[in-house]
Motif scaffolding. Structure first.
Motif, PDB file in Angstrom:
ATOM      1  N   LYS A 154       2.158   6.722  -6.715  1.00  0.00           N
ATOM      2  CA  LYS A 154       1.324   7.528  -7.224  1.00  0.00           C
ATOM      3  C   LYS A 154       1.642   9.153  -7.142  1.00  0.00           C
ATOM      4  O   LYS A 154       1.548   9.752  -7.898  1.00  0.00           O
ATOM      5  CB  LYS A 154      -0.136   7.235  -6.597  1.00  0.00           C
ATOM      6  CG  LYS A 154      -1.055   6.377  -7.339  1.00  0.00           C
ATOM      7  CD  LYS A 154      -2.339   6.021  -6.806  1.00  0.00           C
ATOM      8  CE  LYS A 154      -2.497   4.531  -6.229  1.00  0.00           C
ATOM      9  NZ  LYS A 154      -3.359   4.569  -5.427  1.00  0.00           N
TER      10      LYS A 154
ATOM     11  N   THR B 159      -5.081  -5.862  -5.448  1.00  0.00           N
ATOM     12  CA  THR B 159      -6.258  -4.843  -5.309  1.00  0.00           C
ATOM     13  C   THR B 159      -5.551  -3.450  -5.693  1.00  0.00           C
ATOM     14  O   THR B 159      -6.262  -2.653  -6.380  1.00  0.00           O
ATOM     15  CB  THR B 159      -6.300  -4.642  -3.569  1.00  0.00           C
ATOM     16  OG1 THR B 159      -6.448  -6.105  -3.247  1.00  0.00           O
ATOM     17  CG2 THR B 159      -7.659  -3.932  -3.563  1.00  0.00           C
ATOM     18  N   GLU B 160      -4.311  -3.137  -5.288  1.00  0.00           N
ATOM     19  CA  GLU B 160      -3.688  -2.097  -5.779  1.00  0.00           C
ATOM     20  C   GLU B 160      -3.696  -1.882  -7.409  1.00  0.00           C
ATOM     21  O   GLU B 160      -3.849  -0.871  -7.900  1.00  0.00           O
ATOM     22  CB  GLU B 160      -2.345  -1.899  -5.491  1.00  0.00           C
ATOM     23  CG  GLU B 160      -2.097  -1.576  -3.760  1.00  0.00           C
ATOM     24  CD  GLU B 160      -2.685  -0.258  -3.299  1.00  0.00           C
ATOM     25  OE1 GLU B 160      -2.746   0.419  -4.111  1.00  0.00           O
ATOM     26  OE2 GLU B 160      -2.770  -0.328  -2.183  1.00  0.00           O
TER      27      GLU B 160
ATOM     28  N   ARG C 101       0.580  -1.211   0.072  1.00  0.00           N
ATOM     29  CA  ARG C 101      -0.022   0.147  -0.072  1.00  0.00           C
ATOM     30  C   ARG C 101       0.769   1.156   0.076  1.00  0.00           C
ATOM     31  O   ARG C 101       0.470   2.100  -0.809  1.00  0.00           O
ATOM     32  CB  ARG C 101      -0.994   0.063   1.219  1.00  0.00           C
ATOM     33  CG  ARG C 101      -2.388  -0.003   0.981  1.00  0.00           C
ATOM     34  CD  ARG C 101      -3.131   0.044   2.204  1.00  0.00           C
ATOM     35  NE  ARG C 101      -3.246  -1.309   2.648  1.00  0.00           N
ATOM     36  CZ  ARG C 101      -3.096  -1.549   3.881  1.00  0.00           C
ATOM     37  NH1 ARG C 101      -3.055  -0.915   4.882  1.00  0.00           N
ATOM     38  NH2 ARG C 101      -3.136  -3.101   4.413  1.00  0.00           N
TER      39      ARG C 101
ATOM     40  N   GLY D  96      -6.917  -0.994  -8.426  1.00  0.00           N
ATOM     41  CA  GLY D  96      -7.452   0.330  -7.862  1.00  0.00           C
ATOM     42  C   GLY D  96      -6.780   1.471  -8.571  1.00  0.00           C
ATOM     43  O   GLY D  96      -7.771   2.178  -9.117  1.00  0.00           O
ATOM     44  N   PHE D  97      -5.558   1.418  -9.130  1.00  0.00           N
ATOM     45  CA  PHE D  97      -5.390   2.478 -10.044  1.00  0.00           C
ATOM     46  C   PHE D  97      -5.791   2.655 -11.263  1.00  0.00           C
ATOM     47  O   PHE D  97      -5.673   1.316 -11.910  1.00  0.00           O
ATOM     48  CB  PHE D  97      -3.803   2.843  -9.776  1.00  0.00           C
ATOM     49  CG  PHE D  97      -2.594   1.888 -10.259  1.00  0.00           C
ATOM     50  CD1 PHE D  97      -1.952   1.096  -9.624  1.00  0.00           C
ATOM     51  CD2 PHE D  97      -2.391   1.966 -11.639  1.00  0.00           C
ATOM     52  CE1 PHE D  97      -1.175   0.225 -10.089  1.00  0.00           C
ATOM     53  CE2 PHE D  97      -1.375   1.018 -12.225  1.00  0.00           C
ATOM     54  CZ  PHE D  97      -0.932   0.254 -11.152  1.00  0.00           C
TER      55      PHE D  97
ATOM     56  N   PHE E 215       2.871   1.881  -3.215  1.00  0.00           N
ATOM     57  CA  PHE E 215       1.936   2.638  -4.209  1.00  0.00           C
ATOM     58  C   PHE E 215       1.513   3.843  -4.020  1.00  0.00           C
ATOM     59  O   PHE E 215       1.458   4.711  -4.898  1.00  0.00           O
ATOM     60  CB  PHE E 215       0.748   1.438  -4.703  1.00  0.00           C
ATOM     61  CG  PHE E 215       0.860   0.393  -5.535  1.00  0.00           C
ATOM     62  CD1 PHE E 215       0.366   0.279  -6.630  1.00  0.00           C
ATOM     63  CD2 PHE E 215       1.509  -0.829  -5.193  1.00  0.00           C
ATOM     64  CE1 PHE E 215       0.834  -0.719  -7.604  1.00  0.00           C
ATOM     65  CE2 PHE E 215       1.867  -1.868  -5.938  1.00  0.00           C
ATOM     66  CZ  PHE E 215       1.537  -1.732  -7.284  1.00  0.00           C
ATOM     67  N   GLN E 216       1.407   4.036  -2.962  1.00  0.00           N
ATOM     68  CA  GLN E 216       1.044   5.536  -2.530  1.00  0.00           C
ATOM     69  C   GLN E 216       2.200   6.456  -2.968  1.00  0.00           C
ATOM     70  O   GLN E 216       1.809   7.323  -3.548  1.00  0.00           O
ATOM     71  CB  GLN E 216       0.640   5.432  -1.027  1.00  0.00           C
ATOM     72  CG  GLN E 216       0.096   6.658  -0.497  1.00  0.00           C
ATOM     73  CD  GLN E 216      -1.159   7.387  -1.297  1.00  0.00           C
ATOM     74  OE1 GLN E 216      -2.179   6.403  -1.547  1.00  0.00           O
ATOM     75  NE2 GLN E 216      -1.165   8.495  -1.884  1.00  0.00           N
TER      76      GLN E 216
ATOM     77  N   GLN F  85      -3.104  -7.923  -1.766  1.00  0.00           N
ATOM     78  CA  GLN F  85      -3.057  -6.303  -1.851  1.00  0.00           C
ATOM     79  C   GLN F  85      -2.479  -5.862  -2.848  1.00  0.00           C
ATOM     80  O   GLN F  85      -2.666  -4.724  -3.531  1.00  0.00           O
ATOM     81  CB  GLN F  85      -2.010  -5.966  -0.411  1.00  0.00           C
ATOM     82  CG  GLN F  85      -2.093  -4.650  -0.137  1.00  0.00           C
ATOM     83  CD  GLN F  85      -3.284  -3.966   0.063  1.00  0.00           C
ATOM     84  OE1 GLN F  85      -4.204  -4.524   0.688  1.00  0.00           O
ATOM     85  NE2 GLN F  85      -3.840  -2.628  -0.543  1.00  0.00           N
TER      86      GLN F  85
END
Ligand code: ADP
Length: 658
Positions: A289, A330-331, A282, A334-335, A285-286, A327
């Protein structure tokens, strides 16, 4: 090769600048500053009993005395003495204006009894009215109480934090990890200014470069794609054996597109604590981004992306890996497609990856990197020789021909090793021989000339290697021999170098002849000395594996027929669950044994027929220690090869064997 410098991102990625320590220091600071203020003795003049009785009590200036906690006495001076020069200052307040109503002085006492006794003595001459009233009181210091209660916890916390930092430091690289940022990603970031690797640094891999070029274009000019509604892949998997330049290619993409590059190994997500992997994903990826457009490179993705369930009952604790993988999925879902974050992952086992990972919209693109062929090896040599001082006699074609099956990383290693060898002999330039030595060292390990070998042993080794050499010279389907040595290297006592030809198919005869050539060493020992030695361990291992493959995988055995127990999906663990019956198992054993026995017999017969050549080769080996193809040609004449195109050979691994 240019070197890129990893730059520390502004936000700490790995545990430095931990704010958790802050409040511990704050409490300690507060205590140091506040505790004198909060205890009532602040601003009081500290005096001794003698000063008190002589200068204050005897002058009858005391209003009252207060004994605090049986250890300290506070003195209040009568207001009527405000004008007295001796007491001029005591009525001034510590802060602000007004009058200090006391206490004004303080002194410590040994015990209540001695104090009362001394006071009685000092007041002997006083009238009853003049006697000073004494009161007793208790004052508790709440801050001190809280601190004494908290101290063990603080200590424990500090200790734990310290230990975690130490442990974390070893596991996750510089900076370490404290218990408060276990969940932080440990990726290294190369800022775009420092991304200096370009496609020019990557030799060969032309098809792969074409494929990744699209990603470079997207990162550079996303608008030209998005305005047509095109979706750019989010994830690309680079598949290939170790050292084929997967990391290098990913860096080159970042360098060409001039975008930041996050790099992390799949294994670095998973720690000993549950949930850490997922939160690291998480966090990564944060961060990515925030820096988009950028590239995330996950090396060895199979560490987390291995097919779920596979090997579960063997491996045990897979939950953490699975939650990390979830995860990641999901990431990636998600993006949005066009956020500008592209994940490049590397693995050498694409078949092991979880199907969910390679689903469209995730890592749906696969780019295969192969071991370099002859021309590519020439190009890789060129790249890595760029910074070296070379002699004129270096022939890239010969070097490339001598290194079939080598990866880019191996070639980089050879170039460096050659430079080291040249430096050790204090040469001004790196010669061809330095490269040859470097290749030998990498193939078979370091020469161990100091290893003590008795003359008898040396003779056995010479005949063993001569046995390999003669048989492989005579059997035309065996890979051509280039060199035989009886200088110990690494673990082996002697070695024979072959140059495998580029062939996609091998006939049953070729397999059988290879078995005979591998057993040639032991056969020669038996023929000459009438006894065999332990030196054939490595050969026997190879022979057994090869014979097993012939019978069980390739369907070469008539009795077993055209069936193969090879399992390309690796769903079944053959060691635990055999796909054939007991009877078939016995048949397999018998047939393997027969195959090897026949190959050994063939080798022995062939050697007996060519005993003179065998002895000549062994003698020459004993004399020169290393002999080449030309020496063998002198003894046995030109070799007849099944495929005449030896000089055209392009690829695949050099094999060596004792
Ligand atoms: P992988 O990630 O596939 O294991 P790397 O990309 O880390 O391999 O390669 C290791 C090193 O090998 C690189 O740093 C580079 O020096 C060298 N190398 C590998 N392939 C090539 C190539 N095609 N061209 C130039 N150098 C290469």
């Amino acid at each position: 090769m240019k070197k890129e410098q990893p730059v520390k991102p502004k936000r700490p990625l790995n545990g430095k600048g931990n704010p958790a320590f802050g409040w511990v220091w704050l409490i300690l600071l507060l205590y140091v500053v506040l505790s004198p203020l909060l205890t009532t003795s602040y601003g009081l003049k500290e005096i001794t009993w003698q000063q008190f009785s002589k200068d204050i009590l005897s002058r009858k200036a005391v209003e009252k005395l207060e004994v605090i906690n049986k250890e300290r006495v506070e003195v209040y001076i009568k207001r009527s003495f405000a004008g007295d020069t001796a007491f001029k200052n005591v009525f001034k307040p510590a802060f602000g204006s007004g009058v200090n109503s006391g206490p004004h002085y303080t002194f410590t006492i040994g015990s209540i009894e001695s104090f009362e006794h001394n006071l009685d003595e000092a007041e002997k001459t006083f009238t009853a009215n003049e006697k000073v009233p004494v009161s007793y009181s208790y004052q508790s210091n709440w801050l001190m109480n809280i601190l004494t209660w908290l101290a063990p916890f603080i200590l424990l916390f500090v200790l734990l934090n310290f230990l975690m930092r130490r442990a974390g430091g070893g596991m996750t690289g510089p900076g370490g990890t404290s218990i408060f940022n276990f969940g932080r990603s440990t990726a290294t970031l190369i800022e775009k200014e420092n991304s200096t690797v370009t496609f020019a640094d990557v030799a060969g891999l032309d098809e792969a470069k074409v494929e990744v070029l699209e990603i470079v274009d997207f990162l550079k000019k996303p608008a030209s794609f998005t305005k047509l509604g095109a979706k750019i892949p989010k994830g690309v998997i680079l598949v290939g054996p170790p050292g084929t330049g997967k990391t290098l290619l990913a860096k080159a993409v970042a360098g060409e597109a001039q975008v930041p590059f996050f790099s992390i190994s799949g294994a670095a997500f998973v720690e000993m604590f549950v949930g850490v992997g997922a939160s690291r994903v998480r966090d990564l990826f944060q961060q990515a981004k925030d820096k988009a457009p950028c590239i995330i490179f996950i090396d060895e993705i199979d560490a987390i992306g291995r097919s779920r369930g596979k090997g579960a009952f063997l491996g045990g604790a897979n939950d953490e890996r699975e939650s990390t993988l979830n995860q990641l999925l999901t990431e990636m879902d998600g993006f949005g497609t066009n956020t500008g974050v592209i994940v490049l992952a590397a693995t050498n086992r694409a078949d092991m990856l979880d199907p969910a990972l390679v689903r469209p919209g995730r890592f749906d693109r696969h780019i295969y990197l192969e071991l370099p062929n002859m021309n590519e090896r020439v190009a890789i040599f060129k790249v890595h020789m760029a910074g070296l001082t070379l002699a004129a006699n270096i022939d890239l074609q010969i070097l490339a021909a001598q290194t079939p099956g080598f990866s880019g990383a191996d070639i980089a290693n050879i170039c460096n090793e050659a430079a080291l060898i040249a430096a050790r002999r204090k040469a001004v330039k790196i010669e061809k021989e330095d490269f040859m030595d470097a290749i030998d060292r990498i193939v078979a390990g370091l020469e161990k000339k100091s290893k003590i070998i008795s003359p008898e042993e040396k003779r056995i080794i010479a005949f063993h290697e001569a046995g390999h050499a003669v048989i492989s010279w005579l059997l035309k389907n065996v890979d051509p021999l280039v060199k035989v040595s009886i200088i110990p290297r690494g673990k082996s006592l002697g070695a024979a170098w072959y140059l495998p030809e580029e062939k996609q198919l091998r006939s049953k005869t070729a397999f059988k002849e290879h078995l005979s050539a591998t057993l040639g060493g032991r056969a020669a020992e038996e023929l000459i000395f009438g006894e065999v030695s332990s030196g054939a361990l490595d050969d026997l291992e190879k022979v057994t594996k090869e014979a097993y493959a012939m019978v069980v995988y390739y369907g070469f055995n008539e009795k077993l027929g055209n069936l193969s127990y090879y399992d390309s999906t690796e769903q079944r663990d053959l060691a635990i669950q055999k796909p054939f019956s007991e009877a078939t198992g016995e048949l397999i054993d018998r047939e393997i044994r027969k195959l090897i026995a026949q190959a050994y017999l063939d080798a022995k017969t062939l050697l007996a027929e060519n005993k003179v050549s065998l002895e000549k080769v062994a003698d020459l080996l004993l004399k020169k220690e290393v002999i080449y193809k030309a020496d063998l040609e002198n003894i046995m004449g030109r070799r007849i090869s099944a495929s005449p195109a030896i000089s055209q050979q392009k690829n695949e691994g050099v094999t060596s064997g004792a």
